[in-house]
Design a protein around this motif. Structure first.
Motif, PDB file in Angstrom:
ATOM      1  N   UNK A 268       8.235 -23.861  25.901  1.00  0.00           N
ATOM      2  CA  UNK A 268       7.234 -23.786  26.960  1.00  0.00           C
ATOM      3  C   UNK A 268       7.757 -24.559  28.165  1.00  0.00           C
ATOM      4  N   UNK A 269       7.873 -23.904  29.300  1.00  0.00           N
ATOM      5  CA  UNK A 269       8.360 -24.542  30.526  1.00  0.00           C
ATOM      6  C   UNK A 269       7.234 -24.497  31.559  1.00  0.00           C
ATOM      7  N   UNK A 270       6.791 -25.669  31.978  1.00  0.00           N
ATOM      8  CA  UNK A 270       5.690 -25.789  32.938  1.00  0.00           C
ATOM      9  C   UNK A 270       6.242 -26.406  34.220  1.00  0.00           C
ATOM     10  N   UNK A 271       6.241 -25.626  35.305  1.00  0.00           N
ATOM     11  CA  UNK A 271       6.778 -26.078  36.584  1.00  0.00           C
ATOM     12  C   UNK A 271       5.627 -26.441  37.503  1.00  0.00           C
ATOM     13  N   UNK A 272       5.519 -27.716  37.834  1.00  0.00           N
ATOM     14  CA  UNK A 272       4.423 -28.204  38.651  1.00  0.00           C
ATOM     15  C   UNK A 272       4.628 -27.831  40.113  1.00  0.00           C
ATOM     16  N   UNK A 273       3.543 -27.480  40.765  1.00  0.00           N
ATOM     17  CA  UNK A 273       3.568 -27.248  42.203  1.00  0.00           C
ATOM     18  C   UNK A 273       3.255 -28.563  42.907  1.00  0.00           C
ATOM     19  N   UNK A 274       4.221 -29.078  43.655  1.00  0.00           N
ATOM     20  CA  UNK A 274       4.074 -30.345  44.359  1.00  0.00           C
ATOM     21  C   UNK A 274       4.556 -30.183  45.788  1.00  0.00           C
ATOM     22  N   UNK A 275       4.352 -31.228  46.573  1.00  0.00           N
ATOM     23  CA  UNK A 275       4.821 -31.215  47.957  1.00  0.00           C
ATOM     24  C   UNK A 275       6.294 -31.580  48.062  1.00  0.00           C
ATOM     25  N   UNK A 276       6.874 -32.050  46.974  1.00  0.00           N
ATOM     26  CA  UNK A 276       8.285 -32.417  46.985  1.00  0.00           C
ATOM     27  C   UNK A 276       9.157 -31.172  46.909  1.00  0.00           C
ATOM     28  N   UNK A 277      10.352 -31.268  47.480  1.00  0.00           N
ATOM     29  CA  UNK A 277      11.267 -30.139  47.454  1.00  0.00           C
ATOM     30  C   UNK A 277      11.788 -29.876  46.040  1.00  0.00           C
ATOM     31  N   UNK A 278      12.039 -30.952  45.294  1.00  0.00           N
ATOM     32  CA  UNK A 278      12.539 -30.803  43.934  1.00  0.00           C
ATOM     33  C   UNK A 278      11.383 -30.496  42.989  1.00  0.00           C
ATOM     34  N   UNK A 279      11.432 -29.392  42.241  1.00  0.00           N
ATOM     35  CA  UNK A 279      10.334 -29.069  41.322  1.00  0.00           C
ATOM     36  C   UNK A 279      10.273 -30.042  40.148  1.00  0.00           C
ATOM     37  N   UNK A 280       9.073 -30.271  39.658  1.00  0.00           N
ATOM     38  CA  UNK A 280       8.866 -31.109  38.484  1.00  0.00           C
ATOM     39  C   UNK A 280       8.641 -30.183  37.301  1.00  0.00           C
ATOM     40  N   UNK A 281       9.495 -30.283  36.298  1.00  0.00           N
ATOM     41  CA  UNK A 281       9.464 -29.371  35.159  1.00  0.00           C
ATOM     42  C   UNK A 281       9.164 -30.152  33.882  1.00  0.00           C
ATOM     43  N   UNK A 282       8.192 -29.658  33.115  1.00  0.00           N
ATOM     44  CA  UNK A 282       7.838 -30.237  31.825  1.00  0.00           C
ATOM     45  C   UNK A 282       8.104 -29.200  30.740  1.00  0.00           C
ATOM     46  N   UNK A 283       8.538 -29.659  29.568  1.00  0.00           N
ATOM     47  CA  UNK A 283       8.875 -28.724  28.495  1.00  0.00           C
ATOM     48  C   UNK A 283       8.296 -29.187  27.159  1.00  0.00           C
ATOM     49  N   UNK A 284       8.035 -28.212  26.298  1.00  0.00           N
ATOM     50  CA  UNK A 284       7.630 -28.469  24.918  1.00  0.00           C
ATOM     51  C   UNK A 284       8.183 -27.336  24.068  1.00  0.00           C
ATOM     52  N   UNK A 285       8.368 -27.585  22.775  1.00  0.00           N
ATOM     53  CA  UNK A 285       8.994 -26.580  21.907  1.00  0.00           C
ATOM     54  C   UNK A 285       8.258 -26.454  20.587  1.00  0.00           C
ATOM     55  N   UNK A 286       8.395 -25.267  20.001  1.00  0.00           N
ATOM     56  CA  UNK A 286       7.914 -24.981  18.657  1.00  0.00           C
ATOM     57  C   UNK A 286       9.074 -24.342  17.888  1.00  0.00           C
TER      58      UNK A 286
END
Length: 291
Positions: A268-286
Motif C-alpha cells: 500500500x503506497x499512500x502519497x500525501x498532498x502537501x505544499x512541499x515540492x517533495x512528496x511525502x510517501x507512506x507504505x504498508x505491506x501484507x
C-alpha cells in the motif's frame, strides 16, 4: 467532505423529506479537480486557505440542457471512522468550524445551459483565530422549479397524491489552517478478504497524528515472488479529517488484474498532498503466505 467518497465520488439523490447533504459528501473521497452532481460541475473540490492566502474562487458550470438555480449555504460535517459522513451542529472535541471566519457570495446562482459563474470565498476575523485547523463545507443545492405541473384534478377526494422530486446537492470543504502543520499518518491492519460477490476487498487502517488533516492518493500494488510489481488499484483523495485519529478504509479490487493470492506481497503506497515540492510517501505491506 467524498465527497465522494467512496472517493470515486458517489452520486446520490435525496428529497426534501430527508437529509439532503448527507448523501453528497464528495470532497473527502475524490481528488479530481472538478465533479458533476446532477447538471452542476464545480471546481475545485477542496479549498485550503492558509498563510497569506485569504480568498479563493469556486467555479460553477451548468452542463445540463435547462436553466438551473442553486442556493449556496454552509453546513458542518463529521467524518466517521469508516470514511462516511454526517451533518452536525455541535463540533466534536478538537473540531473547529470555519463558517464563523468566512464569507461567500453570491448565495444564489442561476445558470443557463453551458453557463458558468464563480462563488468567491473570503476570510474574515482571522485575528481572533487560534492555531489549528478549521473546517466547514459549502453546500450547493439545486432549487426546484416551481412551475405548475398541469395535473388533472380527480373527483375522488379520498385519495391523496404525493409527488417527490429529487433534489441534487454537492458539498466542498473549506479548510482554514492557522500555524505550523505537524500532521502525520501511518497505516496498519492491511487485510485481503473476499466479498459476497467473490471479489477481493483490500482493507487498511489510517492513523492520523498532529494538528491538521491528512489527504492523499492511494496505490495498491502486488509484488510477485519474482519481484514484478503490478498496480491493482489507484484511489484518489483519501483523507483523515480532524479530529479523527483513524480511518478504516476498504476498497474492492478490479477483476481485470488477477494476482496470486497464495504468495507474493500486497504493498500500500499512500502519497500525501502537501505544499512541499517533495512528496511525502507512506507504505504498508501484507505478505501473502497461504498454504
Amino acid at each position: 467532505m467524498s465527497t465522494a467518497h467512496n472517493f470515486g465520488a458517489p452520486r446520490r439523490k435525496s428529497t426534501g423529506l430527508s437529509k439532503l447533504f448527507a448523501a453528497t459528501l464528495l470532497y473527502m473521497v475524490s481528488a479530481v479537480t472538478s465533479f458533476a452532481q446532477g447538471d452542476l460541475l464545480i471546481s475545485p473540490l477542496r479549498i485550503i486557505l492558509e498563510g497569506s492566502k485569504k480568498s479563493q474562487e469556486i467555479s460553477l458550470a451548468n452542463v445540463g440542457k435547462d436553466t438551473a438555480t442553486y442556493s449556496v449555504s454552509i453546513v458542518d460535517i463529521r467524518m466517521k471512522d469508516d470514511g462516511s459522513f454526517e451533518t452536525i451542529t455541535t463540533p466534536d472535541t478538537g473540531q473547529r468550524f470555519a463558517g464563523p471566519f468566512m464569507r461567500f457570495f453570491p448565495r444564489k446562482v442561476t445558470l443557463a445551459p453551458n453557463e458558468s459563474q464563480v462563488v468567491k470565498i473570503q476570510l474574515m476575523k482571522t485575528s481572533s483565530m487560534e492555531p489549528g485547523e478549521y473546517r466547514s463545507h459549502l453546500y450547493f443545492r439545486a432549487v426546484p422549479d416551481e412551475k405548475p405541473l398541469g395535473e388533472k384534478s380527480t373527483k375522488d377526494t379520498a385519495k391523496i397524491s404525493i409527488q417527490l422530486k429529487p433534489i441534487f446537492g454537492i458539498t466542498t470543504p473549506v479548510i482554514i489552517r492557522v500555524g505550523e502543520n505537524d500532521a502525520d499518518v501511518s497505516m496498519s491492519d492491511v487485510s485481503l478478504t473476499t466479498g459476497d460477490n467473490k471479489k477481493q476487498i483490500l482493507g487498511v487502517t489510517f492513523h492520523r497524528t498532529g494538528n491538521m488533516s491528512v489527504y492523499g492518493d492511494l496505490a495498491i500494488q502486488y509484488v510477485s515472488p519474482e519481484g514484478k510489481t503490478t498496480i491493482l488499484k489507484s484511489v484518489k483523495g483519501i483523507g483523515v479529517y480532524t479530529p479523527n485519529k483513524l480511518r478504516r478504509f476498504r476498497v474492492e479490487l478490479d477483476d481485470d488484474k488477477p494476482f496470486d493470492q497464495q504468495k507474493g506481497t500486497i504493498r500500500i503506497v499512500y502519497t500525501l498532498q502537501t505544499n512541499d515540492k517533495a512528496p511525502v510517501v507512506k507504505e504498508a505491506e501484507l505478505v501473502l503466505n497461504k498454504k
